[in-house]
Design an enzyme around this catalytic site. Structure first.
Site, short mmCIF file in Angstrom:
data_model
loop_
_atom_site.label_atom_id
_atom_site.label_comp_id
_atom_site.label_asym_id
_atom_site.label_seq_id
_atom_site.Cartn_x
_atom_site.Cartn_y
_atom_site.Cartn_z
N GLU A 123 19.34 2.64 4.34
CA GLU A 123 18.45 1.54 4.68
C GLU A 123 18.55 0.44 3.64
O GLU A 123 19.12 0.63 2.57
CB GLU A 123 17.01 2.05 4.84
CG GLU A 123 16.84 3.01 6.01
CD GLU A 123 15.40 3.36 6.32
OE1 GLU A 123 14.50 2.81 5.65
OE2 GLU A 123 15.17 4.18 7.20
N HIS A 241 7.70 -6.77 8.02
CA HIS A 241 8.95 -6.17 8.48
C HIS A 241 9.74 -7.22 9.25
O HIS A 241 9.18 -7.93 10.08
CB HIS A 241 8.67 -4.96 9.36
CG HIS A 241 9.84 -4.03 9.47
ND1 HIS A 241 10.96 -4.33 10.20
CD2 HIS A 241 10.07 -2.81 8.91
CE1 HIS A 241 11.83 -3.34 10.11
NE2 HIS A 241 11.32 -2.41 9.32
N ARG A 281 13.50 -6.29 2.24
CA ARG A 281 12.78 -6.71 3.44
C ARG A 281 12.19 -8.12 3.34
O ARG A 281 12.19 -8.86 4.32
CB ARG A 281 11.64 -5.72 3.75
CG ARG A 281 12.15 -4.43 4.35
CD ARG A 281 11.02 -3.48 4.65
NE ARG A 281 11.54 -2.29 5.31
CZ ARG A 281 10.81 -1.22 5.60
NH1 ARG A 281 9.53 -1.19 5.26
NH2 ARG A 281 11.35 -0.18 6.20
N HIS A 340 3.48 -5.31 8.10
CA HIS A 340 3.92 -3.92 8.25
C HIS A 340 3.27 -2.95 7.27
O HIS A 340 2.87 -1.86 7.66
CB HIS A 340 5.44 -3.88 8.09
CG HIS A 340 6.04 -2.53 8.23
ND1 HIS A 340 5.91 -1.78 9.37
CD2 HIS A 340 6.81 -1.79 7.37
CE1 HIS A 340 6.56 -0.63 9.23
NE2 HIS A 340 7.09 -0.60 8.02
N ARG A 375 7.95 -3.07 -1.01
CA ARG A 375 8.26 -1.64 -0.90
C ARG A 375 9.69 -1.40 -0.47
O ARG A 375 10.19 -2.00 0.47
CB ARG A 375 7.32 -0.99 0.12
CG ARG A 375 7.62 0.49 0.38
CD ARG A 375 6.62 1.11 1.31
NE ARG A 375 6.65 0.57 2.64
CZ ARG A 375 7.41 1.03 3.65
NH1 ARG A 375 8.24 2.03 3.42
NH2 ARG A 375 7.35 0.50 4.85
#
Length: 523
Positions: A123, A241, A281, A340, A375
């Site tokens: 990811e 997100h 992100r 998110h 995060r």
């Protein structure tokens, strides 16, 4: 009651189960606003970030792709954009393998490769494929089911459809917590006394009009803690997100970052690839917003058509896209950024202690310092498992640490006293205001307008004796909006998920924002 856990996601259920394991005679209750398993944990798609050095894919060391805890630490710190707490990150990453093993012991079955090793995904902002998953892209649902079954089989008292009204501080706000006032499914109020109250109520992204989170993510625990006199930290840090799709009911649904990790690309309306899909992100979300602005606000496109076995690898997302009338195996799907995850929350130490004696916080409601300003993907389930277990160890006396957190000891932090609104705004109006003025892009004028509007909310609408859950939630959301706006105004820089168009640069050194309710705003 010895321990009252409020919330039933991975953090809360891990805490309850670990307390029972470490102290078999303890009296433990778990209260949850909806049904067991209805929170954000069950919605998690990507998986759990963890370094499993005893289970590396065959040939990883020879190929120079072997993972290490130090690499996970470095990735987490880089994503956090200077605001992470290094000790917390070290604890989180070092405990990954044990946390995964504990989940497996409690019934979680992870996906495996043909060679028997746990399957791993890549990811954004991870330097190695280290995301273990279950059921393809339905890891959270499998975690929730396994832990839920374990709690139902345990001695814990389970209180479903029971909402948090307020924390009990007999000597006034800022003094020790001795229990909580809860509202049962029939509307009755119940006072539960407990030696330790553990908040595991999740995040507050429902304060935004566009969000990937379940409707229950309304910041109940954060609001209750601040009203009781606890210190919150970095509430302005909300992760957006980059890739949320629109369902048939108009609600946003998450298209996991793991899809981009498998090779999906982002395209603008002309078919041009406009960003590095595996950047952090916050970077990708702002790139999407800029591309949308350049094309009149129309969504950007996520093209996953080149991924072999797409439907099998991501069965959950496949079902969501098809329910929206889309066939993502044949065509790109429209996506937009959406609120998110909350990096900020109730300030805690490495064992979940808050600034109030008797009150603990774990999971997304807590600000442990592991996420900083942004995060790292799939660190959220890991955080819940790791810090839930650590809180249980401390509560039961199996940890060497002791005491409460000193909310004034964070050197260089910006301390703020926040007057919570006397009234509340209607939920839909509130969420649209926060999205417009404290969303992906912010500036002083918008934040001041939001603050002024909140301050003018009608006083008589606010009550701790609200008749139903909806009233309790809108009160919490209004309080959270005030905390978020105050923190965003104070943070005159752009860092991680917090983007001020009137302050586009970072300030050094990085500083936390500590928030406490004024005496007039506390419960």
């Amino acid at each position: 009651m010895d321990v009252l856990v409020v919330g039933s996601g991975i953090a809360g259920l891990t805490t309850a189960l670990e307390v029972l394991r470490l102290a078999p005679g303890a009296r433990v209750a778990v209260a949850t606003k909806a049904a067991l398993g209805d929170g954000a944990t069950a919605w998690a798609q990507g998986g759990i970030a963890a370094v499993l050095t005893d289970d590396q894919p065959a040939g990883a060391e020879r190929a120079g792709s072997a993972d290490a805890v130090s690499l996970h630490v470095a990735d987490t710190l880089a994503a956090g954009d200077g605001l992470c707490t290094a000790d917390a990150v070290a604890v989180l990453c070092a405990a990954g393998a044990d946390a995964v093993t504990a989940l497996e012991r409690r019934g979680l079955v992870l996906d495996r490769r043909v060679d028997g090793t746990r399957a791993r995904g890549l990811e954004a902002a991870h330097s190695r494929p280290r995301i273990v998953h279950a059921g393809g892209d339905t890891t959270g649902a499998h975690v929730a089911a396994a832990l839920g079954a374990a709690v139902r089989a345990s001695r814990a008292a389970l209180l479903e459809r029971t909402s948090l009204v307020a924390l009990v501080t007999p000597a006034g706000p800022g003094t020790p917590v001795t229990g909580a006032r809860l509202r049962g499914p029939g509307g009755e109020d119940v006072l539960v006394s407990a030696r330790a109250v553990v908040l595991a109520t999740g995040g507050y992204a429902q304060v935004h009009a566009h969000t990937t989170t379940p409707a229950v993510a309304t910041g109940d625990g954060l609001a209750a803690a601040v009203r009781a006199g606890a210190v919150a930290r970095d509430v302005e840090m909300v992760q957006f997100h980059p890739t949320a799709g629109a369902g048939p009911d108009g609600r946003a649904f998450l298209v996991s970052e793991a899809v981009r990790g498998e090779g999906a690309v982002l395209l603008d309306a002309t078919g041009r690839r406009f960003t590095d899909e595996l950047a952090p992100r916050d970077v990708v979300a702002r790139a999407c917003a800029a591309a949308m602005a350049a094309q009149g606000g129309a969504p950007v496109l996520l093209d996953a058509t080149g991924i072999a076995g797409l439907s099998a690898r991501f069965p959950g997302i496949d079902a969501l896209t098809r329910a929206a009338g889309l066939d993502w195996t044949r065509e790109p799907v429209p996506v937009t950024p959406a609120a998110h995850y909350a990096m900020g929350g109730v300030l805690t130490d490495l064992d979940g202690r808050t600034t109030l004696h008797g009150l603990w916080a774990v999971g997304e409601v807590a600000s442990t310092g592991v996420h900083g300003a942004n995060r790292l993907a799939s660190n959220s389930l890991l955080e819940g498992a790791v810090f839930g277990a650590r809180a249980a160890a401390a509560i039961t006396g199996h940890s060497a640490s002791d005491g409460v957190v000193d909310g004034a000891s964070d050197g260089g932090a910006v301390p703020l006293d926040v007057e919570l609104p006397a009234g509340v705004l209607p939920r839909a109006e509130l969420r649209e205001l926060v999205w417009e003025h404290a969303g992906l892009l912010r500036d002083r004028a918008g934040l001041e307008l939001l603050t002024k509007t909140l301050a003018g909310a009608v006083p008589h609408q606010r009550t701790t004796d609200a008749a139903d859950v909806a009233d309790l939630e809108v009160r919490a959301l209004t309080d959270v909006a005030a905390l978020l706006a105050a923190g965003a105004l104070a943070r005159e820089e752009s860092r991680g998920a917090h983007a001020r168009t009137d302050h586009p640069s970072r300030c050094e050194p990085a500083r936390h924002v500590l928030l406490r309710a004024t005496a007039g705003g506390a419960a």
